[in-house]
Design an enzyme around this catalytic site. Structure first.
Site, PDB file in Angstrom:
ATOM      1  N   ALA A  72       0.828  -1.206   0.000  1.00  0.00           N
ATOM      2  CA  ALA A  72       0.000   0.000   0.000  1.00  0.00           C
ATOM      3  C   ALA A  72       0.865   1.261   0.000  1.00  0.00           C
ATOM      4  O   ALA A  72       0.495   2.285  -0.576  1.00  0.00           O
ATOM      5  CB  ALA A  72      -0.939  -0.003   1.199  1.00  0.00           C
ATOM      6  N   THR A  73       2.010   1.183   0.648  1.00  0.00           N
ATOM      7  CA  THR A  73       2.890   2.355   0.704  1.00  0.00           C
ATOM      8  C   THR A  73       3.334   2.753  -0.696  1.00  0.00           C
ATOM      9  O   THR A  73       3.223   3.931  -1.091  1.00  0.00           O
ATOM     10  CB  THR A  73       4.121   2.056   1.592  1.00  0.00           C
ATOM     11  N   GLN A 181      -7.112  -0.999   5.421  1.00  0.00           N
ATOM     12  CA  GLN A 181      -7.705  -1.601   6.623  1.00  0.00           C
ATOM     13  C   GLN A 181      -9.160  -2.000   6.395  1.00  0.00           C
ATOM     14  O   GLN A 181      -9.670  -2.881   7.089  1.00  0.00           O
ATOM     15  CB  GLN A 181      -7.609  -0.633   7.810  1.00  0.00           C
ATOM     16  N   SER A 201      -3.176  -3.605   0.583  1.00  0.00           N
ATOM     17  CA  SER A 201      -1.990  -4.421   0.822  1.00  0.00           C
ATOM     18  C   SER A 201      -2.402  -5.850   1.184  1.00  0.00           C
ATOM     19  O   SER A 201      -3.354  -6.042   1.948  1.00  0.00           O
ATOM     20  CB  SER A 201      -1.214  -3.792   1.983  1.00  0.00           C
ATOM     21  N   ALA A 202      -1.680  -6.838   0.651  1.00  0.00           N
ATOM     22  CA  ALA A 202      -2.052  -8.241   0.866  1.00  0.00           C
ATOM     23  C   ALA A 202      -1.901  -8.692   2.323  1.00  0.00           C
ATOM     24  O   ALA A 202      -2.704  -9.486   2.813  1.00  0.00           O
ATOM     25  CB  ALA A 202      -1.198  -9.140  -0.032  1.00  0.00           C
ATOM     26  N   HIS A 203      -0.860  -8.164   3.002  1.00  0.00           N
ATOM     27  CA  HIS A 203      -0.561  -8.734   4.321  1.00  0.00           C
ATOM     28  C   HIS A 203      -1.551  -8.338   5.411  1.00  0.00           C
ATOM     29  O   HIS A 203      -1.461  -8.815   6.538  1.00  0.00           O
ATOM     30  CB  HIS A 203       0.877  -8.402   4.743  1.00  0.00           C
ATOM     31  N   THR A 241      10.072  -7.404 -12.868  1.00  0.00           N
ATOM     32  CA  THR A 241       9.417  -8.714 -12.957  1.00  0.00           C
ATOM     33  C   THR A 241       8.363  -8.825 -11.866  1.00  0.00           C
ATOM     34  O   THR A 241       8.651  -8.553 -10.697  1.00  0.00           O
ATOM     35  CB  THR A 241      10.466  -9.834 -12.804  1.00  0.00           C
ATOM     36  N   CYS A 327       4.467   0.644  12.563  1.00  0.00           N
ATOM     37  CA  CYS A 327       5.696   1.199  11.996  1.00  0.00           C
ATOM     38  C   CYS A 327       6.316   2.242  12.907  1.00  0.00           C
ATOM     39  O   CYS A 327       7.452   2.609  12.736  1.00  0.00           O
ATOM     40  CB  CYS A 327       5.482   1.722  10.594  1.00  0.00           C
TER      41      CYS A 327
HETATM   42  C1  LIG Z   1      -4.223   2.255   6.469  1.00  0.00           C
HETATM   43  C2  LIG Z   1      -2.884   1.777   5.986  1.00  0.00           C
HETATM   44  N1  LIG Z   1      -2.380   2.267   4.845  1.00  0.00           N
HETATM   45  C3  LIG Z   1      -1.185   1.858   4.382  1.00  0.00           C
HETATM   46  C4  LIG Z   1      -0.429   0.937   5.043  1.00  0.00           C
HETATM   47  C5  LIG Z   1       0.900   0.533   4.480  1.00  0.00           C
HETATM   48  O1  LIG Z   1       0.891  -0.771   3.977  1.00  0.00           O
HETATM   49  P1  LIG Z   1       2.229  -1.500   3.564  1.00  0.00           P
HETATM   50  O2  LIG Z   1       3.077  -1.547   4.783  1.00  0.00           O
HETATM   51  O3  LIG Z   1       1.829  -2.848   3.117  1.00  0.00           O
HETATM   52  O4  LIG Z   1       2.868  -0.734   2.499  1.00  0.00           O
HETATM   53  C6  LIG Z   1      -0.916   0.391   6.236  1.00  0.00           C
HETATM   54  C7  LIG Z   1      -0.113  -0.594   6.992  1.00  0.00           C
HETATM   55  O5  LIG Z   1       0.301  -0.328   8.085  1.00  0.00           O
HETATM   56  C8  LIG Z   1      -2.172   0.825   6.724  1.00  0.00           C
HETATM   57  O6  LIG Z   1      -2.667   0.357   7.861  1.00  0.00           O
HETATM   58  S1  FES Z   2       0.639   1.828  10.596  1.00  0.00           S
HETATM   59 FE1  FES Z   2       0.339  -0.194  10.255  1.00  0.00          FE
HETATM   60  S2  FES Z   2       2.337  -0.877  10.204  1.00  0.00           S
HETATM   61 FE2  FES Z   2       2.524   1.177  10.041  1.00  0.00          FE
END
Ligand SMILES: Cc1ncc(COP(=O)(O)O)c(C=O)c1O
Ligand code: FES
Length: 400
Positions: A72-73, A181, A201-203, A241, A327
């Site tokens: 997602a980032t 989320q 994001s997949a995780h 890739t 994070c």
């Molecule tokens: C609302 C939201 N956006 C973006 C992200 C970023 O996702 P990723 O770490 O998979 O890039 C997160 C993950 O913490 C999230 O909770």
């Molecule tokens: S806010 Fe979800 S890991 Fe960063």
């Protein structure tokens, strides 16, 4: 030693065994490069396209709108930078909700710096939902992009995405919705709501880490500038890739999430309410950060007055919770989400986020609640002992 009870599914989720099973062949027999023209490559490309359809279906979008990224980032950076790079010089203002994830906040700041734009923050209400009247007052012909996330990772606050999108469009701007989320937890209907750009994001949905997606209409994709150039994969928007195993896992995770969303949500709503009730029954000074109703079914952010969240976490190593977002790690900075809601830094630093998930059981909730109650009591007693003149927070407990 009892096993750790994981209550941090908003930070990340384990890979569902069914997802892992779908991924494994991509590491062995189906290892070919999805861009290769031979039969083996084309077979992998078909799996990637199937996954694209599964991800699109989870969020109510067309298959061709999904661009795979590393998460997602990256998708947020691509969306924001990609839009701003092509914006008219007189139209480079971005409005973002004050409680957006750092991926969106930082990407907006960075894009504005690089492309000569500016960023405005949309206030949130006391319960963490974006103040859309404030958004309406900030909109002008200079605004090119508005970002209001569907659901907040720290509080679970759900935004009125439909109205945010309508307001944005009435000012002629594009709407970016971070559904990282929300996806898999509540229904997401990007196309029906005419959302221009979305990231996920997949995780966060029991898929692997390191894979995510940007969802954008084809005409918008054609106007966007890539962050990463090279072989031109993902229609030139994301060269390199493709991560075929990750993408296939993402697709399977999305299909499972779509099929099980309603049952998962009911079960998690019940478990989250149980956890809240157990903690509020056994402790005084427990305050909910976030909306009572318009909240993700699995998320519970609570302030325990007089108990520093880091100290509570240290006293209860058996329970994995988080103070703010993952994070931020163990940083002592108060959460920007909670302070934007009007909490002072003390209150923010006394807040813990519980986020339950598919594997969570009722037994785990009871045990976690017991551990947290003991830890909060312990931290409060230390606090009172170290400051003899301070008053107890619990009315029944008075010092001699
Ligand atoms: C609302 C939201 N956006 C973006 C992200 C970023 O996702 P990723 O770490 O998979 O890039 C997160 C993950 O913490 C999230 O909770
Ligand atoms: S806010 Fe979800 S890991 Fe960063």
């Amino acid at each position: 030693m009892t096993a750790m009870i994981y209550c941090d599914y908003n930070a990340t989720t384990p890979v569902d065994p069914r997802v892992l099973e779908a991924m494994l062949p991509l590491f062995s027999e189906d290892f070919a490069n999805a861009s290769s023209g031979h039969t083996a490559g084309r077979a992998v490309a078909r799996l990637v396209e199937q996954a694209r359809g599964q991800v699109a279906a989870l969020v109510g979008a067309g298959r061709r709108n999904v661009v795979f990224t590393s998460g997602a980032t990256e998708a947020a950076n691509l969306a924001i930078r990609g839009v701003l790079a092509g914006a008219e010089p007189g139209r480079r203002r971005i409005l973002v909700a004050a409680t957006e994830h750092k991926a969106v906040l930082a990407a907006a700041q960075d894009a504005a710096r690089i492309h000569g734009g500016s960023v405005g923050l949309i206030r949130v209400l006391r319960n963490g939902t974006p103040d859309l009247d404030h958004l309406a007052s900030l909109l002008s012909r200079n605004v090119v992009l508005v970002a209001v996330m569907a659901a907040n990772s720290e509080t679970g606050a759900i935004a009125d995405v439909r109205r945010a999108c309508q307001l944005t469009h009435s000012a002629g701007a594009l709407y970016l919705c971070d559904v990282t989320q929300a996806a898999g937890k509540i229904p997401v209907a990007l196309e029906a709501q005419e959302i221009d750009l979305a990231v996920l994001s997949a995780h966060k949905i029991y898929g692997p880490k390191g894979v995510g997606a940007l969802v954008a209409s084809r005409p918008l994709q054609n106007r966007m500038t890539p962050l990463i150039v090279g072989g031109g994969q993902e229609r030139g928007l994301r060269s390199g890739t493709v991560n075929s195993a990750g993408i296939v896992g993402f697709g399977r995770a999305a299909a499972i999430a779509a099929a099980e969303l309603a049952t998962d949500a009911d079960r998690l709503r019940h478990l989250t309410a149980l956890l809240h009730r157990l903690l509020a029954e056994k402790l005084t000074g427990v305050e909910l950060n976030g909306p009572t109703v318009t909240r993700l079914p699995n998320t519970l952010n609570l302030r325990f007055a007089g108990a520093d969240a880091d100290a509570v976490m240290t006293s209860t190593p058996q329970v994995a919770v988080s103070a703010g977002s993952a994070c931020k790690g163990s940083s002592t900075e108060p959460s920007h989400v909670l302070t934007a809601m009007g909490l002072d830094s003390t209150a923010a630093l006394e807040s813990l986020r519980f986020s339950l998930g598919r594997p969570t059981t009722e037994d785990e909730v009871h045990t976690a609640a017991d551990h947290v109650v003991t830890a909060v009591d312990h931290v409060r007693s230390l606090h009172h002992r170290s400051r003899p003149s301070s008053r107890a927070h619990t009315p029944t407990r008075t010092r001699a």
